[in-house]
Design an enzyme around this catalytic site. Structure first.
Site, PDB file in Angstrom:
ATOM      1  CB  SER A 138     -14.294  61.826 -35.719  1.00 37.50           C
ATOM      2  OG  SER A 138     -14.263  60.454 -35.373  1.00 37.50           O
ATOM      3  CG  HIS A 179     -15.203  61.084 -39.867  1.00 36.80           C
ATOM      4  ND1 HIS A 179     -14.857  60.997 -41.198  1.00 36.80           N
ATOM      5  CD2 HIS A 179     -14.351  60.253 -39.214  1.00 36.80           C
ATOM      6  CE1 HIS A 179     -13.850  60.152 -41.341  1.00 36.80           C
ATOM      7  NE2 HIS A 179     -13.522  59.676 -40.151  1.00 36.80           N
ATOM      8  CG  ASP A 229     -13.590  57.175 -37.404  1.00 42.78           C
ATOM      9  OD1 ASP A 229     -13.159  57.244 -38.569  1.00 42.78           O
ATOM     10  OD2 ASP A 229     -13.456  58.090 -36.569  1.00 42.78           O
ATOM     11  CG  MET A 286     -12.301  51.609 -36.401  1.00 41.10           C
ATOM     12  SD  MET A 286     -11.128  52.113 -35.129  1.00 41.10           S
ATOM     13  CE  MET A 286     -11.139  53.902 -35.368  1.00 41.10           C
ATOM     14  CG  HIS A 293     -12.608  56.568 -42.175  1.00 38.90           C
ATOM     15  ND1 HIS A 293     -11.691  57.081 -41.277  1.00 38.90           N
ATOM     16  CD2 HIS A 293     -11.893  55.811 -43.042  1.00 38.90           C
ATOM     17  CE1 HIS A 293     -10.482  56.655 -41.591  1.00 38.90           C
ATOM     18  NE2 HIS A 293     -10.576  55.880 -42.649  1.00 38.90           N
ATOM     19  CG  MET A 340     -10.345  52.921 -40.739  1.00 45.32           C
ATOM     20  SD  MET A 340     -10.115  53.946 -39.276  1.00 45.32           S
ATOM     21  CE  MET A 340     -11.810  54.488 -39.044  1.00 45.32           C
ATOM     22  CG  MET A 392      -6.004  57.430 -42.888  1.00 41.73           C
ATOM     23  SD  MET A 392      -7.434  57.999 -41.959  1.00 41.73           S
ATOM     24  CE  MET A 392      -6.852  57.918 -40.274  1.00 41.73           C
ATOM     25  CG  ASP A 451      -9.784  60.835 -40.083  1.00 38.23           C
ATOM     26  OD1 ASP A 451      -9.800  61.344 -38.940  1.00 38.23           O
ATOM     27  OD2 ASP A 451     -10.324  59.750 -40.356  1.00 38.23           O
TER      28      ASP A 451
HETATM   29  C1  DX5 Z   1      -8.739  57.389 -36.549  1.00 37.88           C
HETATM   30  C2  DX5 Z   1     -10.060  57.886 -37.068  1.00 37.88           C
HETATM   31  C3  DX5 Z   1     -10.293  59.315 -36.884  1.00 37.88           C
HETATM   32  C4  DX5 Z   1     -10.350  59.769 -35.450  1.00 37.88           C
HETATM   33  C5  DX5 Z   1      -9.725  61.123 -35.384  1.00 37.88           C
HETATM   34  O1  DX5 Z   1      -8.519  56.100 -37.019  1.00 37.88           O
HETATM   35  O2  DX5 Z   1     -10.181  57.616 -38.451  1.00 37.88           O
HETATM   36  O3  DX5 Z   1     -11.461  59.740 -37.565  1.00 37.88           O
HETATM   37  O4  DX5 Z   1     -11.640  59.881 -34.941  1.00 37.88           O
HETATM   38  O5  DX5 Z   1      -9.630  61.510 -34.060  1.00 37.88           O
HETATM   39  P1  DX5 Z   1      -8.750  62.752 -33.637  1.00 37.88           P
HETATM   40  O6  DX5 Z   1      -9.312  63.967 -34.319  1.00 37.88           O
HETATM   41  O7  DX5 Z   1      -8.888  62.801 -32.161  1.00 37.88           O
HETATM   42  O8  DX5 Z   1      -7.330  62.476 -34.083  1.00 37.88           O
HETATM   43 ZN    ZN Z   2     -11.859  58.544 -39.543  1.00 33.06          ZN
END
Ligand code: DX5
Ligand code: ZN
Length: 227
Positions: free
Chosen positions: A14, A37, A39, A41, A70, A72, A141, A179
């Site tokens: 990620s 990956h 993210d 947001m 991903h 969010m 998650m 994740d």
């Molecule tokens: C959290 C993200 C994850 C995050 C995971 O909301 O969706 O993808 O990057 O990070 P680690 O592996 O550090 O928990």
């Molecule tokens: Zn994620």
């Protein structure tokens, strides 16, 4: 691309834990990864703001690693399909934010990407088992979405087990992705429960050698996978 049910674990570093000013270098440092990956947001669905479509478009041009977006974000029914059009390999959105997950999955697939559905730790899986027939990926998650570096929540693993049972029985055909908080100390439990795609942020980009961290995680998962 690898299809759901492949016996090999897939590792998806990620970039949330990478240097946002050097994302192309971060991708290069994990060139053995299966998916990258990403993210997304929006500061509404989660209390954090990261990156969006223009960055995904640039990343797509900067790396050959398939992008695992991903989302969010609120209103994925409207905003998810453009990530597929931008060339993401897999586009996952949250069931808690979606109004019509089946229609959105179909739009993602017809734009050429795999479609993924994600559930937060407190969201049960049972109500969505039928809907999941329209998807390629289930993202469970294992932390509350929003931030990297949180502690793995082993209490959500029954959902991973349930999904794996349905895949094994032939009711669903899905990647089962986990994740949040995945690292050397937690990846085996997730693999034993039935996950086959493992997102890792801080465990990869916090390591001195991210590429080696990917291989070490894959090796650990390989020994514990139960497909
Ligand atoms: C959290 C993200 C994850 C995050 C995971 O909301 O969706 O993808 O990057 O990070 P680690 O592996 O550090 O928990
Ligand atoms: Zn994620």
């Amino acid at each position: 691309m690898t299809s759901p049910g492949a016996a090999e674990p897939m590792i998806a570093p990620s970039i949330l834990s990478a240097d946002f000013a050097r994302l192309a270098e971060a991708a290069d440092s994990v060139d053995g990864a299966d998916w990258l990956h990403v993210d997304v947001m929006d500061n509404h669905f989660v209390p954090n703001l990261t990156l969006g479509l223009p960055v995904v478009q640039s990343l797509r041009a900067a790396t050959g690693i398939p992008l695992d977006c991903h989302l969010m974000i609120d209103d994925p029914d409207r905003w998810a399909p453009p990530y597929a059009e931008a060339g993401a390999a897999n586009v996952t959105f949250h069931v808690e934010a979606a109004t019509d997950p089946v229609r959105t999955a179909r739009a993602i697939r017809s734009a050429g990407a795999l479609a993924g559905l994600s559930v937060k730790p407190g969201t049960p899986l049972e109500p969505y088992l039928d809907v999941l027939r329209e998807f390629d990926t289930l993202l469970v998650m294992t932390v509350e979405p929003g931030f990297g570096g949180q502690q793995f929540m082993a209490e959500v693993l029954p959902k991973v087990r349930l999904a794996r049972e349905h895949v094994r029985a032939g009711h669903l055909r899905l990647f089962v992705e986990v994740d949040g908080g995945i690292g050397a100390d937690t990846i085996e439990a997730a693999a034993q429960a039935g996950a086959d795609v493992f997102v890792a942020g801080s465990a990869v980009f916090g390591a001195e050698d991210p590429g080696r961290a990917v291989e070490a995680l894959r090796e650990r998962a390989r020994g514990s996978m139960t497909l």
